[in-house]
Scaffold this active site. Structure first.
Site, PDB file in Angstrom:
ATOM      1  N   ASP A   1       0.832  -1.198   0.000  1.00 47.82           N
ATOM      2  CA  ASP A   1       0.000   0.000   0.000  1.00 47.82           C
ATOM      3  C   ASP A   1       0.872   1.255   0.000  1.00 47.82           C
ATOM      4  OD1 ASP A   1      -2.074   1.975   1.590  1.00 47.82           O
ATOM      5  OD2 ASP A   1      -3.136   0.463   0.431  1.00 47.82           O
TER       6      ASP A   1
ATOM      7  N   HIS B   1      -6.536  -7.697   1.172  1.00 49.82           N
ATOM      8  CA  HIS B   1      -5.466  -6.704   1.132  1.00 49.82           C
ATOM      9  C   HIS B   1      -4.447  -6.872   2.257  1.00 49.82           C
ATOM     10  CE1 HIS B   1      -3.770  -3.029  -0.413  1.00 49.82           C
ATOM     11  NE2 HIS B   1      -3.863  -2.416   0.750  1.00 49.82           N
TER      12      HIS B   1
END
Length: 321
Positions: A101, A300
């Site tokens: 990220d 994620h």
């Protein structure tokens, strides 16, 4: 944990915290939001036991690392300066960098600005910058937010999100971590109408522990964010347009560092932000692609959800160097 050492120093103008384990060549693990260094806890001992010096910072404005209140201090040069400053402080010329990220985007910026400091890149979930080269990301998010809830636009104004999340750190972290996992489809959050508060848009969760996350881990996250507040993490979003404009000069130039990728089949970023064929685009974005791996049944938070597989792959990657 007994082998982890915690360090604090003033680096690049801010008070920085990082954790280390092991000796040997260096690997730096960079987290995203809303994480802290602890999100890498499963991989730290694996890499240390493989003969690596594992260095895991709390990124700017998160965990125990200081975060300026002005989002302009979260631009490319400030964040890259944190990473180069950490290397300089530790007397290191280079390191392998791994990230997820916002953490991996910082590594890409570092690889463009100071490629000699990056021995190799291990990217989790995000194979490239996720934003469009033609439209500033906050502008794009504001357009989406006219139709439905969008967390990026919710975070943009200074004040409301800070107050709401700071008032309920445990609830927010519990809900958002679950929503980002493979146990939920994060984009369902966007089915909520414009104007709703993020805490109301996020799903309710099953009770802890989950298969990949425990009550004590949530307590650690909560304690750190209750102390620091969320403004530092939110400023990474508020500076998205600034970093987007700074990247214009190198955006279309391939990175020439050895590149490894680990993704998951239920990742929201691969689904929503990286085009129709994110894996097929990787060879156009990196001139030295070493290996691409996709793991099933994870979202994620892959280094938590598939901790053993991620640790095994990361060890194979660094050993191949």
């Amino acid at each position: 944990m007994a082998d982890w050492t915690h360090h604090h120093a003033r680096i690049n103008g801010i008070a920085m915290h990082w954790v280390e384990q092991g000796e040997g060549p260096a690997i730096v693990l960079c987290h995203g939001f809303p994480h802290i260094w602890l999100s890498w806890r499963h991989q730290i001992p694996v890499l240390a036991q493989a003969g690596w010096r594992v260095i895991v910072p709390d990124m700017r404005g998160m965990g125990q690392t200081e975060g300026p209140a002005d989002h302009s201090h979260y631009d490319v040069h400030a964040i890259v300066g944190d990473l180069t400053g950490l290397l300089d402080h530790l007397g290191l010329e280079e390191a392998v960098f791994a990230g997820l990220d916002f953490g991996v985007f910082a590594i890409y910026d570092l690889a463009y600005l100071h490629p000699q400091r990056v021995r190799a890149i291990i990217a989790l979930e995000n194979p490239a910058y996720p934003d469009s080269p033609d439209k500033a990301p906050l502008t794009e998010a504001a357009e989406w937010a006219q139709e439905h809830f969008v967390h990026i636009d919710y975070f943009r104004p200074v004040g409301p999100a800070d107050v709401a999340l700071n008032a309920a750190p445990r609830e927010f972290l519990r809900k958002v971590l679950y929503a980002l996992s493979g146990d939920f489809r994060y984009l369902d959050v966007w089915k909520n109408p414009p104007g709703i508060a993020y805490l109301d848009a996020l799903p309710e969760t099953p009770p802890l522990p989950w298969a990949w996350f425990s009550e004590w881990e949530l307590e650690w996250y909560t304690a750190d964010y209750a102390r620091s507040g969320f403004t530092g993490g939110l400023n990474w979003y508020r500076a998205m347009d600034l970093r987007w404009s700074q990247r214009a000069e190198w955006r279309h130039r391939p990175i020439d560092r050895p590149f490894f990728f680990i993704g998951s089949e239920n990742d929201v970023d691969l689904e929503a932000w990286h085009g129709d064929d994110p894996l097929g685009a990787i060879p156009h974005q990196y001139s030295d692609v070493r290996r691409i791996e996709m793991l099933p049944k994870a979202g994620h938070l892959i280094q938590l959800e598939r901790a053993d597989e991620v640790g095994r792959l990361m060890r194979q990657f660094v050993e191949s160097l």
